[in-house]
Design a protein around this motif. Sequence first.
Motif, mmCIF file in Angstrom:
data_model
loop_
_atom_site.group_PDB
_atom_site.id
_atom_site.type_symbol
_atom_site.label_atom_id
_atom_site.label_comp_id
_atom_site.label_asym_id
_atom_site.label_seq_id
_atom_site.Cartn_x
_atom_site.Cartn_y
_atom_site.Cartn_z
ATOM 1 N N GLY A 137 0.840 -1.201 0.000
ATOM 2 C CA GLY A 137 0.000 0.000 0.000
ATOM 3 C C GLY A 137 0.866 1.239 0.000
ATOM 4 O O GLY A 137 2.084 1.161 -0.182
ATOM 5 N N GLU A 138 0.240 2.373 0.205
ATOM 6 C CA GLU A 138 0.956 3.649 0.184
ATOM 7 C C GLU A 138 1.664 3.887 1.522
ATOM 8 O O GLU A 138 1.189 4.653 2.369
ATOM 9 N N ILE A 139 2.784 3.209 1.712
ATOM 10 C CA ILE A 139 3.585 3.387 2.927
ATOM 11 C C ILE A 139 5.045 3.544 2.531
ATOM 12 O O ILE A 139 5.430 3.261 1.391
ATOM 13 N N LEU A 140 5.867 3.982 3.473
ATOM 14 C CA LEU A 140 7.292 4.114 3.208
ATOM 15 C C LEU A 140 7.896 2.738 2.977
ATOM 16 O O LEU A 140 7.687 1.811 3.779
ATOM 17 N N PRO A 141 8.650 2.541 1.893
ATOM 18 C CA PRO A 141 9.270 1.240 1.627
ATOM 19 C C PRO A 141 10.127 0.747 2.792
ATOM 20 O O PRO A 141 10.216 -0.461 3.040
ATOM 21 N N SER A 142 10.748 1.668 3.520
ATOM 22 C CA SER A 142 11.632 1.276 4.617
ATOM 23 C C SER A 142 10.899 0.540 5.728
ATOM 24 O O SER A 142 11.519 -0.130 6.553
ATOM 25 N N ARG A 143 9.566 0.645 5.775
ATOM 26 C CA ARG A 143 8.794 -0.054 6.803
ATOM 27 C C ARG A 143 8.755 -1.562 6.569
ATOM 28 O O ARG A 143 8.617 -2.340 7.514
ATOM 29 N N VAL A 144 8.859 -1.985 5.317
ATOM 30 C CA VAL A 144 8.682 -3.410 5.027
ATOM 31 C C VAL A 144 9.768 -4.016 4.131
ATOM 32 O O VAL A 144 9.799 -5.231 3.937
ATOM 33 N N LEU A 145 10.651 -3.181 3.599
ATOM 34 C CA LEU A 145 11.683 -3.686 2.684
ATOM 35 C C LEU A 145 13.075 -3.468 3.256
ATOM 36 O O LEU A 145 13.389 -2.377 3.737
ATOM 37 N N PRO A 146 13.930 -4.488 3.205
ATOM 38 C CA PRO A 146 15.296 -4.338 3.723
ATOM 39 C C PRO A 146 16.151 -3.437 2.845
ATOM 40 O O PRO A 146 15.901 -3.296 1.640
ATOM 41 N N ALA A 147 17.182 -2.855 3.434
ATOM 42 C CA ALA A 147 18.071 -1.942 2.709
ATOM 43 C C ALA A 147 18.785 -2.646 1.559
ATOM 44 O O ALA A 147 19.120 -2.025 0.541
ATOM 45 N N TYR A 148 19.010 -3.946 1.714
ATOM 46 C CA TYR A 148 19.710 -4.694 0.661
ATOM 47 C C TYR A 148 18.963 -4.615 -0.671
ATOM 48 O O TYR A 148 19.583 -4.584 -1.740
ATOM 49 N N ASN A 149 17.623 -4.579 -0.616
ATOM 50 C CA ASN A 149 16.854 -4.492 -1.856
ATOM 51 C C ASN A 149 17.214 -3.245 -2.646
ATOM 52 O O ASN A 149 17.293 -3.265 -3.878
ATOM 53 N N THR A 150 17.457 -2.149 -1.932
ATOM 54 C CA THR A 150 17.837 -0.899 -2.586
ATOM 55 C C THR A 150 19.173 -1.039 -3.285
ATOM 56 O O THR A 150 19.369 -0.546 -4.405
ATOM 57 N N GLN A 151 20.098 -1.731 -2.649
ATOM 58 C CA GLN A 151 21.405 -1.961 -3.263
ATOM 59 C C GLN A 151 21.266 -2.753 -4.561
ATOM 60 O O GLN A 151 21.947 -2.475 -5.551
ATOM 61 N N VAL A 152 20.378 -3.735 -4.559
ATOM 62 C CA VAL A 152 20.152 -4.533 -5.768
ATOM 63 C C VAL A 152 19.564 -3.669 -6.872
ATOM 64 O O VAL A 152 20.022 -3.708 -8.028
ATOM 65 N N ILE A 153 18.563 -2.872 -6.523
ATOM 66 C CA ILE A 153 17.901 -2.015 -7.511
ATOM 67 C C ILE A 153 18.899 -1.059 -8.164
ATOM 68 O O ILE A 153 18.835 -0.785 -9.368
ATOM 69 N N GLU A 154 19.847 -0.564 -7.378
ATOM 70 C CA GLU A 154 20.859 0.358 -7.910
ATOM 71 C C GLU A 154 21.651 -0.254 -9.059
ATOM 72 O O GLU A 154 22.124 0.467 -9.946
ATOM 73 N N GLY A 155 21.793 -1.573 -9.059
ATOM 74 C CA GLY A 155 22.596 -2.232 -10.075
ATOM 75 C C GLY A 155 21.811 -2.778 -11.253
ATOM 76 O O GLY A 155 22.365 -3.504 -12.086
ATOM 77 N N ILE A 156 20.524 -2.448 -11.347
ATOM 78 C CA ILE A 156 19.674 -2.984 -12.413
ATOM 79 C C ILE A 156 19.164 -1.870 -13.317
ATOM 80 O O ILE A 156 18.736 -0.816 -12.859
ATOM 81 N N SER A 157 19.210 -2.147 -14.616
ATOM 82 C CA SER A 157 18.714 -1.185 -15.606
ATOM 83 C C SER A 157 17.530 -1.726 -16.402
ATOM 84 O O SER A 157 16.925 -0.993 -17.194
ATOM 85 N N TYR A 158 17.222 -3.010 -16.234
ATOM 86 C CA TYR A 158 16.122 -3.643 -16.971
ATOM 87 C C TYR A 158 15.093 -4.190 -15.976
ATOM 88 O O TYR A 158 15.452 -4.897 -15.029
ATOM 89 N N PHE A 159 13.830 -3.871 -16.216
ATOM 90 C CA PHE A 159 12.775 -4.312 -15.309
ATOM 91 C C PHE A 159 11.581 -4.874 -16.090
ATOM 92 O O PHE A 159 11.178 -4.298 -17.112
ATOM 93 N N ASP B 219 14.652 7.646 -16.562
ATOM 94 C CA ASP B 219 14.656 7.662 -18.026
ATOM 95 C C ASP B 219 15.762 6.798 -18.629
ATOM 96 O O ASP B 219 15.738 6.505 -19.825
ATOM 97 N N SER B 220 16.725 6.395 -17.811
ATOM 98 C CA SER B 220 17.802 5.542 -18.325
ATOM 99 C C SER B 220 17.450 4.058 -18.235
ATOM 100 O O SER B 220 18.211 3.210 -18.703
ATOM 101 N N LEU B 221 16.294 3.741 -17.646
ATOM 102 C CA LEU B 221 15.899 2.352 -17.442
ATOM 103 C C LEU B 221 15.052 1.827 -18.593
ATOM 104 O O LEU B 221 14.384 2.588 -19.299
ATOM 105 N N THR B 222 15.090 0.518 -18.766
ATOM 106 C CA THR B 222 14.267 -0.144 -19.781
ATOM 107 C C THR B 222 13.200 -0.981 -19.085
ATOM 108 O O THR B 222 13.515 -1.771 -18.190
ATOM 109 N N PHE B 223 11.943 -0.805 -19.518
ATOM 110 C CA PHE B 223 10.830 -1.539 -18.905
ATOM 111 C C PHE B 223 10.159 -2.444 -19.938
ATOM 112 O O PHE B 223 9.875 -2.022 -21.065
ATOM 113 N N PHE B 224 9.894 -3.674 -19.523
ATOM 114 C CA PHE B 224 9.114 -4.608 -20.328
ATOM 115 C C PHE B 224 7.792 -4.839 -19.582
ATOM 116 O O PHE B 224 7.799 -5.130 -18.384
#
Length: 234
Positions: A13-35, A57-62
């Motif tokens: 839902g509309e909540i802060l990601p930090s409430r339910v997602l670990p910081a490691y997920n952010t590190q992974v997202i930083e290294g991805i350009s395709y989603f 704008d530098s990301l590619t979405f499928f």
Amino acid sequence: MPAALYLIPVTLGEILPSRVLPAYNTQVIEGISYFIVENVRTARRFLKSVLPEINIDSLTFFTLNKHTNPADIETFLRPIREGHSIGIISEAGCPAIADPGADVVAIAQQKNYRVIPLTGPSSILLALMASGFNGQSFAFNGYLPIDNSDRAKTLKSLEQKVYTNDQSQIFIETPFRNDKMLKDILAFCRPNTKLCIAADITCDTEFIKTKSLQDWKKDLPDLNKRPCIFILYK
């Protein structure tokens, strides 16, 4: 980071990601350009909430949804062959659980690509955890039939499994039909059968309550347009 298919959970839902997602997920997202995503607009919004400095704008979405041609799904994974990781993002919760992302994961497994699930909220498991029901044996049944006759048969069948198999029965409904689902459960199942209703899980309006059906009849909650999990048990 090895080239892989990362399954990236999102908030429920509309909540802060930090409430339910670990910081490691952010590190992974930083290294991805395709989603691979269900909806590009909401995926972009989620990524921006997790990583405000990300260059969207530098990301590619499928796009992967009910309109996607099955023949196109395999092409979404081509970046992995070229050494690039790909992330799957669903509309809510964990990808590939009650979600079309499972089709992509199946192809990745067939091609022997590395598949890495990340930690995040699953409304199905969170509801079961909070229900007080059997967490050793349970079944997720997805959406039940819309037709009244078929729905009645399905609900009675699920209820029978509760008693014969000692198994918690989990299912969902489209949010705007939640109130109708609750009325059908009350109409077709036994008064002593227990029902857990879990709505808006992890959000400020979270509602999780377990009662017998005869007790639910005394005080019906308003579930209209609220993401909701239903669980039957004895």
